[in-house]
Design a protein around this motif. Structure first.
Motif, mmCIF file in Angstrom:
data_model
loop_
_atom_site.group_PDB
_atom_site.id
_atom_site.type_symbol
_atom_site.label_atom_id
_atom_site.label_comp_id
_atom_site.label_asym_id
_atom_site.label_seq_id
_atom_site.Cartn_x
_atom_site.Cartn_y
_atom_site.Cartn_z
ATOM 1 N N PRO A 95 60.734 -26.995 15.710
ATOM 2 C CA PRO A 95 59.669 -26.980 16.721
ATOM 3 C C PRO A 95 58.947 -25.630 16.839
ATOM 4 O O PRO A 95 57.719 -25.597 16.936
ATOM 5 N N LEU A 96 59.706 -24.518 16.806
ATOM 6 C CA LEU A 96 59.068 -23.212 16.960
ATOM 7 C C LEU A 96 58.148 -22.914 15.787
ATOM 8 O O LEU A 96 57.022 -22.420 15.948
ATOM 9 N N LYS A 97 58.631 -23.216 14.577
ATOM 10 C CA LYS A 97 57.832 -22.967 13.379
ATOM 11 C C LYS A 97 56.575 -23.839 13.404
ATOM 12 O O LYS A 97 55.482 -23.386 13.060
ATOM 13 N N ARG A 98 56.738 -25.109 13.848
ATOM 14 C CA ARG A 98 55.572 -25.996 13.917
ATOM 15 C C ARG A 98 54.564 -25.490 14.946
ATOM 16 O O ARG A 98 53.362 -25.502 14.719
ATOM 17 N N ALA A 99 55.088 -25.035 16.096
ATOM 18 C CA ALA A 99 54.199 -24.529 17.149
ATOM 19 C C ALA A 99 53.418 -23.324 16.640
ATOM 20 O O ALA A 99 52.221 -23.174 16.915
ATOM 21 N N ALA A 100 54.086 -22.448 15.873
ATOM 22 C CA ALA A 100 53.416 -21.257 15.341
ATOM 23 C C ALA A 100 52.326 -21.660 14.351
ATOM 24 O O ALA A 100 51.212 -21.125 14.382
ATOM 25 N N GLN A 103 49.058 -22.828 15.830
ATOM 26 C CA GLN A 103 48.127 -21.832 16.366
ATOM 27 C C GLN A 103 46.977 -21.551 15.405
ATOM 28 O O GLN A 103 45.949 -21.013 15.805
ATOM 29 N N ALA B 19 50.132 -25.822 20.748
ATOM 30 C CA ALA B 19 51.550 -25.979 20.407
ATOM 31 C C ALA B 19 52.095 -27.348 20.810
ATOM 32 O O ALA B 19 53.068 -27.819 20.233
ATOM 33 N N ILE B 23 55.000 -29.457 18.638
ATOM 34 C CA ILE B 23 56.366 -29.470 19.171
ATOM 35 C C ILE B 23 56.797 -30.902 19.458
ATOM 36 O O ILE B 23 57.887 -31.337 19.086
#
Lengths: 216, 105
Positions: A95-100, A103, B19, B23
Motif C-alpha cells: 500500500p505505501l509503495k502504491r500510494a507513493a 503521487q 493516494a 491504497i
C-alpha cells in the motif's frame, strides 16, 4: 528503467512546454495575491497541480479565508480520486509503495498512459510526469520573479492557456468514437452544474458519464 | 503565516486524494465492467475541464475572449498542431481580442 519511461518523457515534452507557460501565469497570480517568492515556489513544489493551485490562489486574491481556499483546491483536485482509483490496479507493491507511485499522477500523464482497456502503463506515466514537474517549477520561479511588475495578466491571454492544455489532451482521446459520446455527456453535465455548484464539483460529477461503460 | 497553512493543507489534501485509490484498490484485478468504466473516464473528465475553464466565470457561463482563443486553438490542434503551438495561439488570440475591445470601448 523500462523503455516506456523514455517514451513517456518524449510524450510529456510538449505538455511540459505548455506547463511552463501555465505555471508562469501561476507565479504571477500568486505574487499578485500577496504570496512571497518562497510561498509561490513551495506551493508548486508540493502541490504540483494547476487547477488546485489556481483555485486556492484566486480565492486568496479575492480576500477569502484559508478554509475557503483549501476547500476550493480540494474540489478542483477531486478528480484525482477517480483517477487514482483507475490507476490503482496497474500498480504493484504494498500500500505505501502504491500510494507513493500514485503521487506521480497529473492530468496529461494519466490520460496518455491509459491504454483504454482499464489498464495503465505506469512507467510511461512516470516518464510523462517527470519533465512536467521540472518545467512546472521553472515556470513558477520565472512568474514569481516578474509577477509584481506585470500588472493585469488578462492582457496577455494567459487564462486561455489552461483550457487549451486540456483540450489538446481531450482531442487525443476523441480518436475513439465511443469516447466522443462520453465526452459530450461529461461536458453537458459539467455545464449544467456550473451555475448551481461550487468550482470543481461539475468536473467531479462529469466523470460519472463513464458509467455508460457498465452497459453490455 | 496563513498562506503557509493554506499551502500545506492543499498539498496534504491533494496527496490523500492521489493516494486513496492506490491504497484501497491497488494490486488486484477488477471486473471487466469496472475496467470499461475506467477506460472511459478520461474523456468526460477532460471535456468537463475544458468547457468549465473556457466558459465558466465563477458560477456564470460567459463567452469571452478566452472562449474564442481556446476555440481557435482547438481548430489548430484538431488539424494536427502541437500543444505548445495551440497554447500560443490561444493566448495570442485572447490577448488580441481584449486589446481590440479595450480600444473600442
Amino acid at each position: 528503467m523500462p523503455p516506456s519511461f523514455g517514451r513517456g518523457v518524449r510524450l510529456g515534452l510538449p505538455y511540459a512546454a505548455a506547463g511552463f507557460v501555465l505555471s508562469l501565469s501561476f507565479g504571477v497570480l500568486a505574487r499578485q495575491a500577496g504570496f512571497t517568492f518562497a510561498q509561490a515556489l513551495v506551493m508548486s513544489l508540493i502541490v504540483f497541480s494547476g487547477s488546485g493551485q489556481f483555485a486556492a490562489t484566486s480565492i486568496v486574491a479575492e480576500g477569502g479565508g484559508v478554509l475557503a481556499a483549501v476547500a476550493a483546491a480540494s474540489l478542483a483536485n477531486s478528480r484525482f480520486l477517480p483517477m487514482g482509483i483507475a490507476f490503482a490496479p496497474s500498480l504493484p507493491g504494498g500500500p505505501l509503495k502504491r500510494a507513493a507511485q500514485g503521487q506521480a499522477v497529473v492530468d496529461a500523464s494519466w490520460a496518455l498512459a491509459s491504454r483504454g482497456d482499464g489498464t495503465f502503463d505506469r512507467w510511461q506515466l512516470f516518464g510523462t510526469s517527470a519533465p512536467q514537474y521540472v518545467t512546472w517549477i521553472a515556470g513558477t520561479v520565472v512568474g514569481a520573479l516578474i509577477g509584481s511588475d506585470l500588472g493585469d495578466t488578462g492582457r496577455f491571454g494567459l487564462d486561455a492557456i489552461f483550457p487549451t492544455f486540456f483540450l489538446a489532451l481531450l482531442l487525443v482521446e476523441l480518436r475513439d468514437p465511443q469516447a466522443r459520446g462520453v465526452a459530450a455527456v461529461g461536458a453537458a453535465i459539467a455545464l449544467a452544474l456550473v451555475p448551481v455548484t461550487p468550482i470543481g464539483v461539475p468536473v467531479l460529477v462529469a466523470s460519472t458519464a463513464a458509467l455508460i461503460g457498465l452497459r453490455r | 503565516m496563513t498562506i503557509w497553512v493554506m499551502i500545506v493543507a492543499c498539498a496534504g489534501v491533494t496527496m490523500v486524494m492521489k493516494a486513496f485509490g492506490p491504497i484501497a484498490l491497488g494490486g488486484r484485478d477488477l471486473s471487466p465492467a469496472f475496467n470499461r468504466v475506467i477506460g472511459l473516464m478520461a474523456p468526460p473528465l477532460l471535456a468537463a475541464l475544458v468547457v468549465t475553464a473556457a466558459l465558466a466565470n465563477g458560477e456564470k457561463l460567459v463567452i469571452g475572449a478566452d472562449t474564442v482563443g481556446v476555440s481557435a486553438a482547438g481548430v489548430a490542434l484538431w488539424r494536427g498542431a502541437n500543444v505548445i503551438v495551440g497554447v500560443l495561439i490561444a493566448a495570442t488570440v485572447t490577448a488580441g481580442l481584449r486589446l481590440l475591445w479595450s480600444r473600442a470601448g
